[in-house]
Design a protein around this motif. Structure first.
Motif, short mmCIF file in Angstrom:
data_model
loop_
_atom_site.label_atom_id
_atom_site.label_comp_id
_atom_site.label_asym_id
_atom_site.label_seq_id
_atom_site.Cartn_x
_atom_site.Cartn_y
_atom_site.Cartn_z
N SER A 199 37.09 94.33 115.05
CA SER A 199 36.76 95.74 115.30
C SER A 199 36.73 96.54 114.00
O SER A 199 35.82 97.34 113.76
CB SER A 199 37.78 96.32 116.28
N GLU A 222 30.52 87.47 113.56
CA GLU A 222 30.65 87.63 115.01
C GLU A 222 30.49 86.27 115.71
O GLU A 222 31.21 85.96 116.67
CB GLU A 222 29.61 88.62 115.53
N HIS A 318 24.96 90.15 118.46
CA HIS A 318 26.08 91.04 118.79
C HIS A 318 26.27 91.13 120.29
O HIS A 318 27.41 91.08 120.78
CB HIS A 318 25.81 92.43 118.21
N SER A 322 29.76 89.61 121.81
CA SER A 322 30.72 90.59 122.30
C SER A 322 31.02 90.37 123.78
O SER A 322 32.17 90.50 124.22
CB SER A 322 30.21 92.02 122.06
#
Length: 845
Positions: A199, A222, A318, A322
């Motif tokens: 984060s 990521e 992403h 995520s």
């Protein structure tokens, strides 16, 4: 590598020292590096990374074998018999080693009597560096590995990517058993720490036009985080192994294709730069786009095509990582004792709202677009965030073949919602932005190469609405609050769609206007609403351009601007849109200086709606003098003093200052013998000097060149007295105020000289208007922001005895726009060509 091994054997037989051996290794290594161009032509993406990793393995193994051969001679044991393991970590362990990536190596050993292991390991590391192999090495004894992990979670991250290069199989199997225990130990602590780290990294490296493909949004880090969690929790060695368990083959393929493309970019970035480079900066774009096979088209340059694809694929990575990270980690984060609370927070079946954030089951079935749009419209006002589970649910939405009348009504209703920004972000994250707003198809992932905008067009447009719903400038907020509810909604829609014309060949202002006229009709907006919104889109940057580029006290300029806006209603909406547009460009772009410029233009425009005759300089001066005469302090002045105020020559004084401020200044000037000054250091530093004796303005500005000047006014008063007002763009430390005072005092010594920096100014960047107004000429300069620019220009004008009435500077992203208003006394008009040549002296050189 066979030739290398033969050469090494020959050196050993000649008892060559390590220096001679390192030269041979270095020669082979350099030959390999020089061949990478050819290898990249035949191997792309992950394929090249694997090949490069294996080649590096061979060099490492050859070095290690040489060290063993040197130490054991003819009694060399089997490699697996020596209690040492060479273990690749990090990107090297993942077989993702790029050309100039760190080579992370762990030397694992077991301290067995009979082997002089420490000397072997130390000589191996030293020789590797001598050969040009920059190892990021760590040395651990097997029994200490588990203890080291407990002390540092970073070590745990490195170890879970371990890969055996060469060494004792027995030692490796023992190490694997320890690794299994490490993976199962304190999983929740590891996940929480890595999530926090992830984060913070995204906050540090958000998505920008010059994208960081390693640590930034959608970057390789990521992807790594997803692998770490999959390895820790599921024990898999490849994310692919979770296909049909956590994600579908189609979802994985989209992610994997995107990641492969990012691998290709990184390979070429390293090769082009000749060093580690993970940011796609503007300098490498031309060569990078060519290497990746892009070609210019009538609509888009190869650089634009490259960045559009890159932005799209970074978003894909992403989005997938995520969602899947959250899906994987819920297995560890889940607490059975929270099950009874679900009933309390249940919003509807399998959907929950907890602390203004909406969650849902990952097993919710896909719904139609109509169902989803209705659900979004009915969401409670308190919802501010959406969990990855809800984004995943929306990603599964069934796409219709075309938008029906019902779809259009629902989309229009969404656009009119008060809390629009969170829904736009949700639609973007869920991949529904283009589906719901088809007019935005061309701006999705559309890059902006103006050196001004931080974000691609779609994200910039969405961020505009965030600023619209959270106006921080008090004056703009006051203007907004006084607008009707209808106008507020129209201004918001125009703010969202102001850039929809970008990504096309023609001017985006005119194109955007046409596009919304069509889209507005498509959504059945009222013709009058479409007309206003389209006009706002057409002229969305005009207020900013006039405020920062023009003399807003000029009758001609204000009449031109008034001709665009036509009425206060439109001006108010344009003002709010302009605030949002500038704010969304990047951090600190909307500054106090920008705010002041826009506000002044707003105030100077208002009288034009009532009576254009009030715009003339003489009329405004007369109006201001009449306002001064009504002040109580004016009536106490002598007749002579009153007459002096009426005869003040500076028209800018009456145009820019309020009646009370003019009177206070005139009274203050009465007592001045030589000079007085006032320094304010509140929001920004400002200096006011009233003088009767000569001021060495070139020296003053030259000494202040370490500060950025926002504006400068020079008002002629009476009795040969002048007032100088200089406002800077930043505040300084209070401890520096004495230094500023010394500079001011020294500036009244006309013999003082300071060495001026000569900036680069091109003739094409200079615009002169001899007849700017009845009393003033203007000099505009648009160039790169350079220290000493104002001092240099002012010094040249001063040499010709040219009186500057005011100077306005607007600085943004390394560019400066300067506007000088000059008194018409003949000196400027008759010497303008000479002055321009002097201004451009360095560009000629």
């Amino acid at each position: 590598m066979t030739a290398l091994n033969i050469d090494i054997e020959n050196l050993i037989s000649k008892n060559a020292d390590n220096f001679e051996v390192s030269k041979v290794f270095k020669s082979y290594l350099n030959t390999y590096i020089s061949s990478i161009d050819t290898i990249l032509q035949n191997s792309i993406g992950k394929d090249f990374l694997v090949k490069h990793t294996k080649q590096t393995d061979k060099f490492i193994i050859a070095l290690y074998k040489y060290i063993l051969r040197k130490h054991f001679g003819s009694y060399l044991p089997m490699g697996s018999s020596v209690p040492i393991c060479l273990i690749a970590l990090g990107s090297y362990g993942r077989e993702q080693l790029c050309i100039y990536s760190d080579i992370d190596l762990m030397i694992l050993y077991e301290d067995i009597k009979g082997y002089n292991l420490k000397e072997v390991m130390e000589e191996f590391i030293t020789l590797a560096w001598d050969c040009g192999i920059k190892l990021g090495s760590r040395v651990h004894e097997l029994k200490d590995v588990q203890t080291s992990v407990k002390e540092d979670v970073t070590i745990k991250t490195s170890l879970i990517e371990s890969r055996l290069i060469y060494g004792s199989k027995h030692l490796w199997y023992s190490y694997e058993n320890i690794l299994f225990k490490i993976r199962k130990t304190k999983q929740l602590d590891f996940i929480l720490e890595k999530n926090l780290e992830h984060s913070l990294r995204l906050k540090k490296y958000p998505l920008k036009m010059q994208a960081n493909i390693k640590d930034g949004y959608g970057g390789m880090r990521e992807s790594n985080t997803l692998f770490w969690f999959a390895n820790i929790i599921y024990g898999v060695t490849k994310v692919r192994d979770l296909m049909n368990i956590l994600f579908t083959e189609e979802e994985y393929q989209k992610y994997r294709i995107s990641l492969e493309y990012i691998f290709q970019i990184r390979n070429h970035l390293h090769n082009i730069a000749g060093k580690k480079l993970d940011v796609i900066n503007f300098d490498v774009l031309p060569e990078l786009s060519t290497r990746l096979g892009f070609k210019n088209t009538p609509l888009h340059t190869k650089e634009r095509q490259l960045m559009a694809k890159t932005l799209e694929y970074l978003h894909n990575i992403h989005s997938f990582t995520s969602i899947m990270i959250k899906k994987i980690t819920r297995k560890i984060e889940f607490k059975k004792e929270n099950i009874p609370l679900l009933k309390k927070y249940r919003y509807k079946k399998n959907i929950y709202i907890i602390e203004n954030k909406i969650y849902c089951s990952y097993h919710l079935k896909s719904k139609t677009l109509t169902y989803i749009l209705k659900e979004l419209l009915l969401l409670p006002k308190e919802v501010e965030e959406f969990d990855a589970s809800y984004i995943y649910y929306l990603k599964k939405t069934k796409h219709p073949s075309f938008l029906t009348t019902e779809h259009k009504k629902l989309i229009k209703s969404i656009l009119l919602k008060e809390s629009l920004s969170i829904l736009l972000n949700l639609l973007y994250q869920a991949g529904l932005f283009r589906l719901v707003l088809p007019v935005c198809k061309k701006i999705t992932h559309q890059p902006q190469f103006d050196g001004y905008h931080d974000l691609p067009v779609d994200l910039h447009s969405i961020l505009n609405i965030t600023f619209f719903e959270n106006i921080q400038d008090p004056f703009v907020k006051n203007v907004f609050d006084k607008m009707s509810k209808t106008d507020q909604k129209l201004a918001k829609i125009a703010t969202l769609f102001h850039d929809i014309g970008k990504g096309r060949k023609k001017d985006h202002h005119e194109t955007g206007e046409k596009l919304f006229k069509s889209f507005g009709s498509f959504l059945s907006f009222e013709p009058s609403s479409i007309k206003i919104i389209s006009k706002l889109i057409r002229y969305h940057n005009q207020m900013s351009m006039y405020a920062t580029n023009e003399d807003v006290y000029s009758e001609k300029i204000i009449l031109n601007f008034t001709g665009i806006v036509q009425n206060k209603r439109f001006l108010d909406m344009l003002y709010v849109l302009t605030y949002c547009d500038i704010s969304a460009v990047g951090k600190n772009i909307y500054s106090s200086a920008t705010s002041a410029l826009l506000k002044e233009l707003y105030f100077q425009t208002l009288p034009a709606f009532e009576n254009t005759e009030l715009l003339s300089e003489s009329a405004r001066k007369l109006s201001k003098i009449n306002a001064i005469k009504k002040l109580p302090a004016y009536n106490k002045l002598s007749v002579i003093m009153k007459r002096k105020i009426s005869y003040i020559a500076s028209s800018q004084l009456f145009l820019q200052l309020k009646a009370k401020d003019i009177l206070d200044l005139a009274i203050k000037a009465k007592e001045v013998q030589d000079y007085i000054y006032r320094i304010k250091n509140e929001e920004v530093l400002s200096i006011q000097i009233i003088r009767s004796k000569a001021l060495n303005i070139g020296y003053l500005l030259g000494k202040l060149e370490f500060l950025d000047i926002g504006s400068m006014n020079i008002f002629k008063l009476y009795d040969e007295k002048k007032c100088f007002e200089i406002k800077f763009t930043q505040k300084i430390d209070d401890s520096d105020l004495l230094y500023i005072e010394d500079i001011i005092k020294n500036s009244f010594d006309m013999s003082k000289k300071t060495k001026l920096i000569v900036p680069i100014i091109n003739k094409k960047d200079i615009l002169v208007d001899i007849n700017h107004t009845s009393f003033l000429a203007s000099l505009k300069i648009k160039t790169a922001d350079q220290k000493g620019l104002l001092a240099f220009i002012t010094n040249i004008l001063d040499d010709y005895n040219i009186e500057i009435e005011s100077a306005k500077m607007y600085i943004s992203r390394g560019k400066v726009r300067d506007l000088f208003l000059i008194e018409k006394n003949g000196n400027f008009a008759s010497n303008v060509d000479e002055i321009i040549n002097l201004l451009c002296v360095k560009s000629k050189v």
